[in-house]
Design a protein around this motif. Sequence first.
Motif, mmCIF file in Angstrom:
data_model
loop_
_atom_site.group_PDB
_atom_site.id
_atom_site.type_symbol
_atom_site.label_atom_id
_atom_site.label_comp_id
_atom_site.label_asym_id
_atom_site.label_seq_id
_atom_site.Cartn_x
_atom_site.Cartn_y
_atom_site.Cartn_z
ATOM 1 N N TYR A 1 0.820 -1.210 0.000
ATOM 2 C CA TYR A 1 0.000 0.000 0.000
ATOM 3 C C TYR A 1 0.857 1.264 0.000
ATOM 4 C CZ TYR A 1 -3.987 -3.032 1.051
ATOM 5 O OH TYR A 1 -4.963 -4.001 1.006
ATOM 6 N N CYS A 2 1.884 1.273 0.835
ATOM 7 C CA CYS A 2 2.774 2.436 0.874
ATOM 8 C C CYS A 2 3.533 2.587 -0.436
ATOM 9 C CB CYS A 2 3.764 2.302 2.033
ATOM 10 S SG CYS A 2 2.986 2.327 3.646
ATOM 11 N N LEU A 3 3.905 1.458 -1.017
ATOM 12 C CA LEU A 3 4.629 1.472 -2.288
ATOM 13 C C LEU A 3 3.768 2.095 -3.376
ATOM 14 C CD1 LEU A 3 7.307 0.486 -3.524
ATOM 15 C CD2 LEU A 3 6.194 -1.682 -4.006
ATOM 16 N N PHE A 4 2.488 1.687 -3.450
ATOM 17 C CA PHE A 4 1.576 2.248 -4.440
ATOM 18 C C PHE A 4 1.486 3.768 -4.295
ATOM 19 C CE2 PHE A 4 -1.119 -1.897 -4.415
ATOM 20 C CZ PHE A 4 -0.111 -2.536 -5.105
ATOM 21 N N TYR A 5 1.301 4.218 -3.063
ATOM 22 C CA TYR A 5 1.096 5.635 -2.765
ATOM 23 C C TYR A 5 2.361 6.440 -3.060
ATOM 24 C CZ TYR A 5 -1.664 9.180 -0.235
ATOM 25 O OH TYR A 5 -2.421 10.262 0.111
ATOM 26 N N LEU A 6 3.469 5.949 -2.567
ATOM 27 C CA LEU A 6 4.731 6.673 -2.674
ATOM 28 C C LEU A 6 5.198 6.774 -4.120
ATOM 29 C CD1 LEU A 6 6.991 8.075 -1.134
ATOM 30 C CD2 LEU A 6 8.013 5.843 -0.671
ATOM 31 N N ARG A 7 5.067 5.668 -4.868
ATOM 32 C CA ARG A 7 5.497 5.696 -6.259
ATOM 33 C C ARG A 7 4.656 6.675 -7.084
ATOM 34 N NH1 ARG A 7 9.057 1.515 -8.132
ATOM 35 N NH2 ARG A 7 8.624 2.255 -10.229
ATOM 36 N N ARG A 8 3.357 6.769 -6.793
ATOM 37 C CA ARG A 8 2.508 7.702 -7.549
ATOM 38 C C ARG A 8 2.879 9.154 -7.228
ATOM 39 N NH1 ARG A 8 -2.172 7.525 -10.701
ATOM 40 N NH2 ARG A 8 -2.226 9.558 -11.718
ATOM 41 N N GLU A 9 3.169 9.406 -5.952
ATOM 42 C CA GLU A 9 3.550 10.771 -5.557
ATOM 43 C C GLU A 9 4.850 11.176 -6.240
ATOM 44 O OE1 GLU A 9 5.528 13.850 -3.017
ATOM 45 O OE2 GLU A 9 6.165 11.795 -3.444
ATOM 46 N N GLU B 1 4.289 11.828 -10.059
ATOM 47 C CA GLU B 1 3.676 13.120 -10.376
ATOM 48 C C GLU B 1 4.674 14.262 -10.204
ATOM 49 O OE1 GLU B 1 0.885 13.496 -11.821
ATOM 50 O OE2 GLU B 1 0.363 11.373 -11.692
ATOM 51 N N ARG B 2 5.550 14.144 -9.219
ATOM 52 C CA ARG B 2 6.552 15.192 -9.025
ATOM 53 C C ARG B 2 7.566 15.178 -10.165
ATOM 54 N NH1 ARG B 2 8.641 15.261 -2.940
ATOM 55 N NH2 ARG B 2 9.730 17.080 -3.768
ATOM 56 N N GLN B 3 7.920 13.997 -10.647
ATOM 57 C CA GLN B 3 8.830 13.898 -11.782
ATOM 58 C C GLN B 3 8.194 14.462 -13.050
ATOM 59 O OE1 GLN B 3 10.042 9.791 -12.046
ATOM 60 N NE2 GLN B 3 10.891 9.801 -9.981
ATOM 61 N N ALA B 4 6.850 14.453 -13.099
ATOM 62 C CA ALA B 4 6.139 14.992 -14.254
ATOM 63 C C ALA B 4 6.027 16.508 -14.192
ATOM 64 C CB ALA B 4 4.750 14.377 -14.334
ATOM 65 N N GLY B 5 6.574 17.126 -13.133
ATOM 66 C CA GLY B 5 6.582 18.577 -13.041
ATOM 67 C C GLY B 5 5.561 19.163 -12.094
ATOM 68 N N ARG B 6 4.789 18.342 -11.387
ATOM 69 C CA ARG B 6 3.820 18.883 -10.420
ATOM 70 C C ARG B 6 4.553 19.440 -9.208
ATOM 71 N NH1 ARG B 6 -0.951 17.888 -13.460
ATOM 72 N NH2 ARG B 6 -1.029 15.693 -14.065
ATOM 73 N N ASP B 7 3.918 20.387 -8.551
ATOM 74 C CA ASP B 7 4.482 20.831 -7.281
ATOM 75 C C ASP B 7 4.140 19.809 -6.204
ATOM 76 O OD1 ASP B 7 1.954 21.542 -5.841
ATOM 77 O OD2 ASP B 7 1.778 22.995 -7.479
ATOM 78 N N ALA B 8 4.776 19.927 -5.033
ATOM 79 C CA ALA B 8 4.637 18.905 -3.984
ATOM 80 C C ALA B 8 3.192 18.720 -3.550
ATOM 81 C CB ALA B 8 5.509 19.277 -2.786
ATOM 82 N N GLY B 9 2.464 19.830 -3.366
ATOM 83 C CA GLY B 9 1.085 19.738 -2.898
ATOM 84 C C GLY B 9 0.180 19.049 -3.898
ATOM 85 N N THR B 10 0.327 19.404 -5.172
ATOM 86 C CA THR B 10 -0.503 18.793 -6.208
ATOM 87 C C THR B 10 -0.193 17.313 -6.363
ATOM 88 O OG1 THR B 10 -0.610 20.903 -7.402
ATOM 89 C CG2 THR B 10 -1.157 18.905 -8.639
ATOM 90 N N ALA B 11 1.100 16.975 -6.341
ATOM 91 C CA ALA B 11 1.492 15.565 -6.463
ATOM 92 C C ALA B 11 0.882 14.737 -5.345
ATOM 93 C CB ALA B 11 3.011 15.448 -6.433
ATOM 94 N N LEU B 12 0.852 15.307 -4.154
ATOM 95 C CA LEU B 12 0.300 14.586 -3.008
ATOM 96 C C LEU B 12 -1.213 14.427 -3.144
ATOM 97 C CD1 LEU B 12 1.454 13.281 -0.511
ATOM 98 C CD2 LEU B 12 1.095 15.417 0.734
ATOM 99 N N ARG B 13 -1.892 15.476 -3.653
ATOM 100 C CA ARG B 13 -3.338 15.380 -3.830
ATOM 101 C C ARG B 13 -3.692 14.340 -4.888
ATOM 102 N NH1 ARG B 13 -2.981 20.981 -3.221
ATOM 103 N NH2 ARG B 13 -3.103 21.360 -5.474
ATOM 104 N N ILE B 14 -2.895 14.288 -5.953
ATOM 105 C CA ILE B 14 -3.156 13.300 -7.002
ATOM 106 C C ILE B 14 -2.949 11.887 -6.459
ATOM 107 C CG2 ILE B 14 -2.340 12.397 -9.211
ATOM 108 C CD1 ILE B 14 -1.661 15.290 -9.992
ATOM 109 N N ALA B 15 -1.861 11.693 -5.698
ATOM 110 C CA ALA B 15 -1.597 10.368 -5.120
ATOM 111 C C ALA B 15 -2.719 9.958 -4.181
ATOM 112 C CB ALA B 15 -0.269 10.385 -4.378
#
Length: 755
Positions: free
Chosen positions: A258-266, A269-283
């Motif tokens: 579960y943590c792996l799924f969440y962390l990898r998505r966050e 998204e950050r590698q795709a150029g999102r800011d930290a807050g947006t990446a976390l909301r998407i995850a």
Amino acid sequence: MGNGDTRVRGLAARAGGWSARHRWAAVGIWVLFVVLAMGIGSAAGRVDVKESDQLKGETHTAAKIIEDAGIDEPASETVLIQAKDAGGKATDADFRAAVAAVMKAVEGTGEVTDVTSPYDTRTISKDGRSALVQFDMRGEADTAGDRVEPVLKAVEGVQKEHGSLRIEEIGGASMQKTFSDAFGDDFEKAELSAVPVALGILLIAFGALVAALLPVLLAVSAIMATMGLMGIVSHVMPMSDTANSVMLLVGLAVGVDYCLFYLRREREERQAGRDAGTALRIAAATSGRAIIVSGVTVCVAMAGMLFTGLAEFEAMGLASLMVVAVAMVGSVTVLPALLSLLGEHVEKGKIPWLHPESRLRRKRAGNRESRFWTAVLKGVLAKPLLCVVVAAGALLAVAAPALGMKTQNLTLDQEFGDSLPIVQTYNRVNASFPGGSEPAEVVVRAADINAPEVTAALADFKARAISSGASRGPVEIKLHDAQNLAFVYVPLVGGSDFDKAGQSLDKLRDEVRPATLGKVEGVQAPITGQVAGSKDFNDQLTGAVVPVFAFVVIFAFVLMLLSFRSLTVAITSIVLNLLSVGAAYGILVAVFQHGWGASLVGAEGVGAIITWLPLFLFVILFGLSMDYHVFVVSRIREARLRGRTTRDAIQHGVVTTAGVVTSAAVIMVAVFAIFGTLSMQSMKQMGVGLAAAVLIDATIIRGVLLPAVMALLGERNWYLPKWLNRLPDLTHDESADAVAGPTAARDDEGERVRV
């Protein structure tokens, strides 16, 4: 894509958002919960399943009678004295001297009671070469293994003085000690090594120490909290050591996943150029939602064990259910808080040589797809029908041996092979005294155990047990006058062959008992013992198979239907999971029942699968396989919501999740494989079965069959009959666009895509 703060409906998104905004509160609440659970659980203590509650049927009735009478049956021990030469007899002077020496030696330890001579009890083999000295250990049977060492040494001393004879001890206490010495540390090492193995794989997957530590720490904290909760709930539903071990396995597997799924998505998204807050909301809105759907499905599967009526299974099911629920809650609450706190520091402790591509991937922010699975998917989507036929055909062929599955409780020699001297003693006792090492035990309760009609019935039972062919004797009767009980020990013809011994047991229960003890009014005479326990367990488990299978399959189907609002997705989910479980069954039967390739896993073809494993594997695998399925299908659905065609969405969903699914599967396979290295055949069977099924599930099922089937179905993947539209809508807007900004996913003509 904007970075607007658009509100997204869904429990996971709201939980993640709240935790990110109140990160110290979220972390503090989690730590407090873990500490309180452990503290209260430790103070309450754990209540374990009592022997009398282990089974239903006659075995349960017998254990309950003994418990109500306040009798603590001691651990019985036997010393085999056997002439090494064919001409040696129990009547020889040297043989008699050895018997006397054994009796004197064991009595001299002060640890035994009720020492009996084979010349009095007639425990001399038919060929006259073997005899048994029998006695009981003082004190509680559960701890007899801790006190048997002086007795074993005393017997060894007599053996040294009589080289022409074989003098060996076997019994409940000596087996306890032998197994504890040989395998007690084995389990502990396996459990302890699981965490470092998981951490090592995560280091390779993430290439950074902090990122790798997060899933392990969260999984371990979930396990610690659940251990405390087990102590609390054990006062309502008793627990056990087995339930604790299963909880640890399941907790580590799903907690890390579960943590792996969440962390990898966050991170993605950050590698795709999102800011930290947006990446976390998407995850939170995407992977968090997949975690909740998966977690609830796994909990439902684990709850299936509660329908078995077997106390051990109920304990395993409840413990597993609790750890999954705790890990799920932790993953969608405290994990986003920790990620928010850590920020860029989650990349601390980079180990470039462990993850040489990590820097390159960051430069190619938009290209996060697996090259290997991209190549595989290209072939699968080009010829989906051929892939379905080949992959499904291969899995059905692998599953085919399961049609001849034979289940039974493993005997001592099946469980441990010839690796232990005590197993050889066990085999020699059974060869000389068939059934003597595992006699049937008749627990007779009467208003007056010494009444003439009861005494006559006992004598008649003893005689008929032998004349019926169920036993070759000697049949021993032990009276407990104060409690009005009698214990009758009947060696069964068939000995360690449970099939033949089971036939002898049926004769005792169905023919001998009704004709003797059954004719005395008010007499109870349930028959227990190892063979009876195995039979009663099999009968109970067989009766539980249909309701457990039905419960798990139906509820998993309903959850998938509500979560994806697609009848097609729900049906294919169930079929693919059943195919995965069937393949695991086939591998088990091929390796352990038929012995095909058994040496490759350090196993022996024991001719049977341990009774509890098939149902246990079904529940565990059906639950765990949903992790991958929900994660992959959620990503496919998300891509479809963003306007991709179904075929493009399938490719995108599979290849972008391939890395995390592979990492999660490798961790599960490695952890389960550790248990496959243990010396006990039952643990090998469990480890190999779980590892093989997860490997098949993460590769052939999710990488080939799922995309091939979905490609064939096309838009029918999202089919929901109109009459089902009234069902509760548990779907969430999973698209990253919906979280990152207000633009809704639209198709090529500008219409909102409905999935």
